[in-house]
Design an enzyme around this catalytic site. Structure first.
Site, PDB file in Angstrom:
ATOM      1  N   ASN A 182       8.365   0.239  -6.265  1.00 35.23           N
ATOM      2  CA  ASN A 182       8.797   1.580  -6.664  1.00 35.23           C
ATOM      3  C   ASN A 182      10.078   1.975  -5.917  1.00 35.23           C
ATOM      4  O   ASN A 182      10.054   2.176  -4.711  1.00 35.23           O
ATOM      5  CB  ASN A 182       7.676   2.577  -6.361  1.00 35.23           C
ATOM      6  CG  ASN A 182       8.038   3.999  -6.686  1.00 35.23           C
ATOM      7  OD1 ASN A 182       9.066   4.272  -7.287  1.00 35.23           O
ATOM      8  ND2 ASN A 182       7.192   4.913  -6.278  1.00 35.23           N
ATOM      9  N   TYR A 189      -6.136   1.441  -4.017  1.00 40.11           N
ATOM     10  CA  TYR A 189      -5.523   0.553  -5.006  1.00 40.11           C
ATOM     11  C   TYR A 189      -6.566   0.152  -6.055  1.00 40.11           C
ATOM     12  O   TYR A 189      -6.292   0.165  -7.250  1.00 40.11           O
ATOM     13  CB  TYR A 189      -4.967  -0.709  -4.337  1.00 40.11           C
ATOM     14  CG  TYR A 189      -3.856  -0.432  -3.352  1.00 40.11           C
ATOM     15  CD1 TYR A 189      -2.564  -0.180  -3.781  1.00 40.11           C
ATOM     16  CD2 TYR A 189      -4.102  -0.434  -1.980  1.00 40.11           C
ATOM     17  CE1 TYR A 189      -1.538   0.069  -2.881  1.00 40.11           C
ATOM     18  CE2 TYR A 189      -3.083  -0.188  -1.070  1.00 40.11           C
ATOM     19  CZ  TYR A 189      -1.811   0.067  -1.525  1.00 40.11           C
ATOM     20  OH  TYR A 189      -0.802   0.320  -0.631  1.00 40.11           O
ATOM     21  N   GLU A 194       1.757  16.527   3.778  1.00 41.45           N
ATOM     22  CA  GLU A 194       1.090  17.079   2.596  1.00 41.45           C
ATOM     23  C   GLU A 194      -0.219  17.796   2.946  1.00 41.45           C
ATOM     24  O   GLU A 194      -0.633  18.698   2.229  1.00 41.45           O
ATOM     25  CB  GLU A 194       0.796  15.967   1.593  1.00 41.45           C
ATOM     26  CG  GLU A 194       2.056  15.450   0.939  1.00 41.45           C
ATOM     27  CD  GLU A 194       1.804  14.403  -0.123  1.00 41.45           C
ATOM     28  OE1 GLU A 194       2.772  14.059  -0.812  1.00 41.45           O
ATOM     29  OE2 GLU A 194       0.662  13.947  -0.288  1.00 41.45           O
ATOM     30  N   CYS A 220       3.827   6.877  -4.251  1.00 40.50           N
ATOM     31  CA  CYS A 220       3.042   5.691  -3.888  1.00 40.50           C
ATOM     32  C   CYS A 220       2.396   5.823  -2.515  1.00 40.50           C
ATOM     33  O   CYS A 220       1.433   5.117  -2.222  1.00 40.50           O
ATOM     34  CB  CYS A 220       3.923   4.451  -3.916  1.00 40.50           C
ATOM     35  SG  CYS A 220       4.360   3.951  -5.584  1.00 40.50           S
ATOM     36  N   HIS A 221       2.910   6.704  -1.677  1.00 40.15           N
ATOM     37  CA  HIS A 221       2.307   6.871  -0.353  1.00 40.15           C
ATOM     38  C   HIS A 221       0.881   7.400  -0.445  1.00 40.15           C
ATOM     39  O   HIS A 221       0.111   7.282   0.491  1.00 40.15           O
ATOM     40  CB  HIS A 221       3.165   7.785   0.531  1.00 40.15           C
ATOM     41  CG  HIS A 221       3.284   9.185   0.035  1.00 40.15           C
ATOM     42  ND1 HIS A 221       4.157   9.534  -0.979  1.00 40.15           N
ATOM     43  CD2 HIS A 221       2.635  10.318   0.394  1.00 40.15           C
ATOM     44  CE1 HIS A 221       4.043  10.835  -1.206  1.00 40.15           C
ATOM     45  NE2 HIS A 221       3.128  11.333  -0.382  1.00 40.15           N
TER      46      HIS A 221
END
Length: 68
Positions: free
Chosen positions: A32, A9, A66, A40-41
């Site tokens: 979001n 962040y 991912e 955002c993850h």
């Protein structure tokens, strides 16, 4: 944020011009409504995963998917 990469962040806030706005970055991520389209993850805390609107378990799953 590229697939399979993360950013804190604070680092995202710095990239946007003001590191002290890390909490605002977190609030924006939390608000979001389309977190699969706006990833955002991939934004994490400096000492852990941080939060996620879909829950930490889902955040972990998305990050793991991912990496594969």
């Amino acid at each position: 944020i590229p697939v399979a990469e993360t950013i804190t962040y604070g680092d995202l806030a710095q990239a946007l011009g003001n590191r002290s706005l890390a909490r605002a970055v977190g609030q924006a991520c939390g608000a979001n409504p389309i977190s699969l389209l706006i990833p955002c993850h991939r934004v994490v805390g400096h000492s852990g995963l941080g939060g996620f609107g879909g829950g930490i378990a889902l955040k972990k799953k998305l990050l793991a998917l991912e990496k594969n």
